[in-house]
Design an enzyme around this catalytic site. Structure first.
Site, PDB file in Angstrom:
ATOM      1  N   HIS A  24      -9.169  30.315   4.823  1.00  0.00           N
ATOM      2  CA  HIS A  24      -7.298  29.616   5.805  1.00  0.00           C
ATOM      3  C   HIS A  24      -6.446  28.018   5.216  1.00  0.00           C
ATOM      4  CE1 HIS A  24      -7.499  32.481   9.464  1.00  0.00           C
ATOM      5  NE2 HIS A  24      -9.002  32.283  10.084  1.00  0.00           N
ATOM      6  N   GLU A  48     -13.177  30.782   6.490  1.00  0.00           N
ATOM      7  CA  GLU A  48     -12.274  29.158   7.254  1.00  0.00           C
ATOM      8  C   GLU A  48     -12.063  28.589   6.071  1.00  0.00           C
ATOM      9  OE1 GLU A  48     -12.123  29.351  10.054  1.00  0.00           O
ATOM     10  OE2 GLU A  48     -14.136  31.199  10.881  1.00  0.00           O
ATOM     11  N   GLY A  94     -17.164  31.769  17.001  1.00  0.00           N
ATOM     12  CA  GLY A  94     -18.047  31.550  15.302  1.00  0.00           C
ATOM     13  C   GLY A  94     -17.378  30.065  14.502  1.00  0.00           C
ATOM     14  N   ALA A  95     -15.941  29.910  14.016  1.00  0.00           N
ATOM     15  CA  ALA A  95     -16.063  28.768  13.201  1.00  0.00           C
ATOM     16  C   ALA A  95     -14.637  28.805  13.805  1.00  0.00           C
ATOM     17  CB  ALA A  95     -16.248  29.156  12.319  1.00  0.00           C
ATOM     18  N   MET A  96     -13.980  27.762  12.996  1.00  0.00           N
ATOM     19  CA  MET A  96     -12.522  27.180  13.478  1.00  0.00           C
ATOM     20  C   MET A  96     -11.801  26.495  11.862  1.00  0.00           C
ATOM     21  SD  MET A  96      -9.605  27.295  14.606  1.00  0.00           S
ATOM     22  CE  MET A  96      -8.200  26.968  14.643  1.00  0.00           C
ATOM     23  N   GLU A  97     -10.593  27.408  11.822  1.00  0.00           N
ATOM     24  CA  GLU A  97     -10.650  26.541  10.547  1.00  0.00           C
ATOM     25  C   GLU A  97      -9.464  24.620  10.642  1.00  0.00           C
ATOM     26  OE1 GLU A  97      -7.291  29.543  11.942  1.00  0.00           O
ATOM     27  OE2 GLU A  97      -9.190  29.405  12.164  1.00  0.00           O
ATOM     28  N   ASN A  98      -9.782  24.667  11.363  1.00  0.00           N
ATOM     29  CA  ASN A  98      -8.417  23.050  11.350  1.00  0.00           C
ATOM     30  C   ASN A  98      -8.797  22.616  10.135  1.00  0.00           C
ATOM     31  OD1 ASN A  98      -9.639  23.191  14.171  1.00  0.00           O
ATOM     32  ND2 ASN A  98     -11.466  22.453  13.699  1.00  0.00           N
TER      33      ASN A  98
END
Length: 827
Positions: free
Chosen positions: A283, A280, A243-247
């Site tokens: 995070h 995100e 769904g999404a990424m917390e980079n």
């Protein structure tokens, strides 16, 4: 097979990582300078690497399967490498790849090894300095983690002052529109905010921008956590597995979880967007600043962040109705996982592929366990423990036990027994009995678990509801023995309201009289339990009819639901309360699943309720019509939700024409999609016209158009199999785009009637084989749709087993897919 017990700390430090990217669609060059410190002499260091073409390496090395080995001759040294990669051919969407002309990355869990040679493990934390060499004319947007330190026409350099693991590295480059704003932190620091999307869709980013500012403010107010850099960016991409990424400082989202307008987004999707953005962002501390030592501790970051984002949603909306939705999702997704061949503990001990760690157990059940910690130690101690955890382990990679220890110390509690929740899959069943001998009211509760004799620590929020609807007593009971009793002195016989707000992750057996049930549904101060009492009774009634214990719909059940129609209740609450149990909630409570029988009972129940309360349903539907301009207020969202909940009942009455009118007159996507779904599922007059009209309206807009696939894949008739097979060849369907796969095959996998046929199983197995060759992560997720096959009636079980065996024997499956298929077949 990999094992948690085999974890070993790195034999080196890697404080500095310098990367240079020379971007090219098919031949990107990546230059890496890795500054090793304190390396153990003559100890081999393995650097992961997949699909990398070596250009040069400055030190002696040995090529291994999926990487290289170097042997340091000094404690401190710099490894210089240059490799070539092909982003265009990266259909797995892991590492650096291209999405509609946009260079982007996804490195969790093991994508970074597809970018350069690196010790690609979460406990290797490094300070990154990244240079992107790309002409600004061709790549007007060039992004990476951290702050910009140098920028020119042909290159840009970012520096991230916070050490991070490789899975949090991100890079995005291409042509994008941007919405800019800023947020001032509680200490007065200005943070520049950027949200990027494909050109022409900037007007859909306003809700996302407001959501990020709400998230930043809430995290400061509730957890005291202030954003730590000068800029924060989010990018929407169309090709994205998750769904999404917390980079760190550069979140990447699937576009459907960022772009929103009333004409293309449902109310539920608006809440999902808001929640995902919060997740995100949160995070940044629970995952980025404090990360995990090993992938077996994945729940360390995910469950805490799910807990945080759910509390955020409860605070912004209605705690009761959003809690109802969360528990419904638990019962729909996680319970089936916990009860089947894919069951696993939160604290994993072994696996074949880390890609399969991303489960409802790790995320959602893990969050529930954290919520139980709060009830066990008390909210103040719990919050103190979390703050101590962030402070003590800032900048470190830690384990789940470190987090639990901080909560235990803050609450002055022994968590030895509580850890059963982390080590044992499944959930306890509690049996609740009450007795009253004036003035004493006694509660006796026993617990048992299918997989262990060990008692669990179970915090049960309760209230003793008096005749006036007020609590005579309330609090939290801690059940930590096989059987316990509590006695309260009260002025009258109360009705017990227990496990309020689903405070404990348990199944519960409690036998209310009809009078007691009605009393709670009318007067329980806990709105969640008003819903829970009626909904649990509905599930039990369904199961009894399916098992042949009852032949006709239970009049008491119909009256139970009818009670809601007589109360002046919040429309959003009513929209949840009047929903019949989901197929998954029913199948979770059956020893054997007969899809046709479930559908038959559902139809009988729905028809009987519609007949009995037809006029009240119709009057309530009309009462919820909204004349004001569209907004996202709780009042309007509740009205739209309730109208959509009533549609399946209206479909079985002479008022069914209202559904077609709602579709034609809808001014927002919530009501239009709600009407289309009911028209299609009930094959009402005008279904073909409505579907064609939806196609014409949205065919140029991929996000809402995906629903065109979904509504067809979910029609509960066996003929849907042939329809799905035809849609797989539709020119707008693309197996390389995860959102398309979710919309068609993902939706089909939840179709109780069509999927659970010989033809349905064969179709799904065929597509899993095709998808595995392109994107094994998505193939493994689809394979999970077979998890209930052992509970199916014999002829369906044999068909499913045959299809899966053929898949396992004839396809060269990747680890992710093979592990899931093997667990289901070998259970």
């Amino acid at each position: 097979m990999i094992y948690r017990k085999d974890y070993r700390k790195p034999t080196f430090d890697l404080p500095e990582t310098e990367l240079t990217f020379i971007l090219h669609e098919t031949a990107t060059h990546v230059l890496a300078h890795l500054h090793f410190k304190n390396a153990e002499l003559n100890k081999h260091i393995f650097l992961n690497g997949e699909n990398l073409k070596i250009i040069k390496i400055n030190l002696p090395y040995k090529e291994e399967k999926n990487g290289i080995t170097i042997t340091p001759s000094s404690k401190n040294f710099i490894l210089e490498t240059e490799v070539e990669i092909n982003p265009k051919d990266n259909t797995e969407l892991s590492g650096l790849y291209i999405s509609d002309g946009l260079f982007t990355t996804q490195n969790e869990p093991q994508g970074f090894r597809r970018i350069t040679f690196f010790p690609d493990h979460p406990d290797v934390m490094s300070h990154y300095r990244v240079t992107i060499k790309a002409n600004k004319k061709d790549f007007p947007v060039r992004l990476s983690n951290g702050n910009i330190v140098v920028e020119s026409e042909n290159e840009i350099t970012y520096d991230d002052p916070f050490p991070k693991p490789s899975y949090l590295f991100a890079l995005v480059a291409g042509k994008l529109d941007v919405l800019m704003d800023s947020f001032t932190t509680k200490s007065g620091k200005k943070v520049d905010l950027f949200i990027y999307c494909e050109p022409g869709k900037k007007d859909r980013l306003n809700f996302a921008m407001e959501s990020i500012k709400k998230s930043m403010k809430w995290d400061e107010e509730v957890f005291g956590l202030e954003y730590d850099l000068n800029r924060f960016s989010i990018v929407a991409v169309s090709h994205f597995n998750a769904g999404a990424m917390e980079n760190k400082s550069l979140n990447v989202f699937r576009d459907s979880l960022l772009l929103a307008t009333p004409e293309t987004t449902t109310d539920l999707n608006y809440i999902a967007i808001e929640s995902c953005i919060a997740h995100e962002y949160f995070h940044n501390y629970s995952g980025d600043r404090v990360t995990l030592q090993d992938w077996f501790d994945l729940s360390l970051k995910e469950s805490l962040t799910v807990y945080r984002d759910s509390e955020f949603t409860y605070d912004l909306h209605s705690h009761a109705t959003e809690r109802i939705q969360d528990v419904l999702e638990l019962r729909t997704n996680q319970f089936a996982e916990d009860d089947g061949p894919l069951a696993h503990p939160i604290l994993l001990e072994k696996a074949e592929s880390v890609h399969n760690f991303y489960t409802a157990t790790i995320y959602n059940k893990g969050a529930e366990i954290i919520r139980m910690m709060r009830e066990f130690v008390g909210k103040d101690a719990f919050m103190a423990g979390i703050k101590n955890y962030f402070k003590r382990y800032d900048g470190q990679a830690v384990r789940i036990e470190n987090f639990v220890d901080e909560i235990a110390k803050a609450g002055n509690k022994d968590f030895t027994q509580f850890m059963n929740w982390y080590h044992i899959p499944g959930r306890p069943v509690i049996k609740v009995e009450t007795s009253y001998q004036a003035p004493n009211f006694t509660i006796k509760i026993s617990q048992f678990h299918k997989k262990t004799d060990k008692p669990f620590v179970i915090p049960l929020k309760f209230g003793l509801v008096g005749s006036d609807g007020k609590d005579l007593e309330s609090g939290t009971l801690i059940l930590d023995q096989k059987e316990q009793s509590w006695t309260f002195e009260v002025k009258e016989k109360p009705v017990l309201s227990i496990n309020r707000s689903f405070s404990a992750f348990v199944d519960m057996i409690i036998n209310y009289t009809n009078e007691e049930r009605r009393h709670l549904m009318n007067y329980d101060p806990d709105l969640f339990n008003r819903y829970e009492v009626g909904h649990s009774y509905a599930i039990n009634s369904f199961v009894q009819m399916i098992n042949g214990e009852k032949e006709i719909p239970d009049e008491e059940l119909l009256d139970t639901f009818g009670e809601y129609l007589n109360q002046d209740l919040d429309p959003m609450f009513l929209s949840r309360a009047l929903l019949l149990p989901t197929d998954e909630e029913i199948t979770n409570n059956l020893k054997q699943i007969d899809p046709e029988k479930i559908q038959s009972v559902r139809f009988l129940m729905r028809r009987r309720f519609a007949e009995k309360y037809r006029e009240k349903i119709y009057a309530l539907y009309n009462e919820m019509k909204e004349e004001k301009p569209f907004d996202l207020s709780r009042e309007q969202m509740g009205k739209r939700a309730l109208r959509n909940t009533l549609l399946p009942y209206l479909a079985l009455t002479p008022y069914g024409i209202e559904i077609r009118q709602q579709y034609r007159q809808a001014t927002n996507f919530t009501e239009r999609l709600g009407a289309l779904t009911v028209i299609m599922n009930n094959q009402l007059d005008g279904a073909k016209w409505a579907l064609n009209d939806f196609y014409k309206c949205y065919k140029e807009d991929p996000i809402p158009f995906n629903k065109w696939f979904t509504v067809q894949a979910k029609v509960p008739v066996s003929e849907t199999v042939a329809k799905v097979r035809k849609l797989l060849s539709h020119p707008t369907f693309d197996m390389k785009i995860p959102s398309k796969v979710n919309a068609l095959l993902g939706a089909f996998s939840t179709n109780l009637i069509a999927f659970n046929t010989r033809e349905g199983y064969e179709l799904m197995a065929e597509q899993i084989a095709k998808l595995d060759a392109i994107n094994p992560q998505k193939a493994a997720v689809l394979a999970e749709s077979f998890r209930n096959i052992k509970k199916m009636i014999p002829e369906l079980y044999e068909s499913a087993k045959k299809a899966l065996n053929r898949l396992r024997e004839t396809a060269k499956l990747h680890d992710e897919t093979r592990e899931i298929v093997g667990k289901i077949l070998d259970a």
